[in-house]
Design an enzyme around this catalytic site. Sequence first.
Site, PDB file in Angstrom:
ATOM      1  N   THR A 287      41.885  -6.646  34.939  1.00  0.00           N
ATOM      2  CA  THR A 287      43.298  -5.914  35.656  1.00  0.00           C
ATOM      3  C   THR A 287      44.294  -6.324  34.628  1.00  0.00           C
ATOM      4  O   THR A 287      45.312  -5.788  34.576  1.00  0.00           O
ATOM      5  CB  THR A 287      43.521  -6.484  37.002  1.00  0.00           C
ATOM      6  OG1 THR A 287      42.309  -5.859  37.781  1.00  0.00           O
ATOM      7  CG2 THR A 287      44.563  -5.669  37.521  1.00  0.00           C
TER       8      THR A 287
ATOM      9  N   SER B 200      32.967  -6.923  36.320  1.00  0.00           N
ATOM     10  CA  SER B 200      31.752  -6.491  37.142  1.00  0.00           C
ATOM     11  C   SER B 200      30.692  -5.709  36.296  1.00  0.00           C
ATOM     12  O   SER B 200      29.515  -5.559  36.594  1.00  0.00           O
ATOM     13  CB  SER B 200      32.032  -5.596  38.488  1.00  0.00           C
ATOM     14  OG  SER B 200      33.013  -4.539  37.950  1.00  0.00           O
TER      15      SER B 200
HETATM   16  N1  ASP Z   1      39.831  -6.353  40.009  1.00  0.00           N
HETATM   17  C1  ASP Z   1      39.410  -6.747  38.788  1.00  0.00           C
HETATM   18  C2  ASP Z   1      40.631  -7.684  38.189  1.00  0.00           C
HETATM   19  O1  ASP Z   1      41.111  -8.418  38.758  1.00  0.00           O
HETATM   20  C3  ASP Z   1      38.596  -6.031  37.898  1.00  0.00           C
HETATM   21  C4  ASP Z   1      37.773  -7.010  36.999  1.00  0.00           C
HETATM   22  O2  ASP Z   1      37.362  -8.010  37.555  1.00  0.00           O
HETATM   23  O3  ASP Z   1      37.788  -6.642  35.885  1.00  0.00           O
HETATM   24  O4  ASP Z   1      40.545  -7.906  36.784  1.00  0.00           O
END
Ligand code: ASP
Length: 319
Positions: free
Chosen positions: A11, A52
């Site tokens: 993110t 992921s």
């Molecule tokens: N929600 C995730 C993040 O905070 C996405 C990821 O793990 O790449 O980066």
Amino acid sequence: MPLTLIATGGTISSTGRPGQLDAQLRAADLLAALPSPVPGVRAVDVSTVVSSALRPADLLGLHEAVRAALDDGADGVVVTHGTDALEETALLLDLLHDDERPVVLTGAQRAADAAGADGPANLTAALTLAADPLARGCGVLVVFDGEAYAARGVRKVHTLRSAAFAAPGRGPTHRIAADGVTLRHRPGRPAARHLPPWADLPRVDVVATHLGADGALLHAAVAAGARGLVVAAMGAGNTPPAVTRAVREVVAGGVPVLVCTRVPEGPVLPLYASGTALRGGGGLFAGDLSPWQARMLLAVALADGSPDALQELLQDSTS
Ligand code: ASP
């Protein structure tokens, strides 16, 4: 050379509308977006993916990139990473990290172009910590929302809020604020493992327990090629009778099984007949490690191959 920033995606590197977030910013972009420039940081990119999607080979490649940065003379390394799998990567890097110089992982909960983006503040704090003498000898650390946690024991504890990480039962190692870095406690760490250059991380599966669970998934995991298993047991380390039997069968067949708990905080202990039967049948209790971190630890122990690796790595897992 002061510091190296290695970007992997997540993110913190993402922009776009909710539902269409896409990791695309590179290390140099992340540095350019800092509220106050941090001079002299070397920017390296290893991937721009959500965490992921990372595969075991990517993690070993990241370890190599960290090693190369330190060999090039970096005083510390910061890694930006997706939050979803960050605790797994942090533990892997820590188990292999054999250097006084710190490696600090960070990320963000809100995209780089979102209102209230938290990435720049987290990255600033991570760079501050990586340059601070108080981080030396602490291994791999995770910085989020002004606090740092040792790799071992850190968990993502909220899907959305900016204080996304905690180390239940252990607490933060450092606090990073406008007035500098404060040490809360120095984490204990087992000796680093050195995997042979050709090593791969073997398949280790996590099997959850719940009321009425049977042993089918444990046997299916072994049939699918798992070289080790982690059971996310109930409570302090209890499993339904059919799962207990399956653990004993799997261990008797030569597949190691770590016993963790599905509860977010506290260690596993063989307090009841079920736990005693698990341990008597060869299940290894993994302290307060989350199933995901225990999985990584077991994969490293199997890749290491030395007979004592697992016991040595499990030491200090029961804070
Ligand atoms: N929600 C995730 C993040 O905070 C996405 C990821 O793990 O790449 O980066």
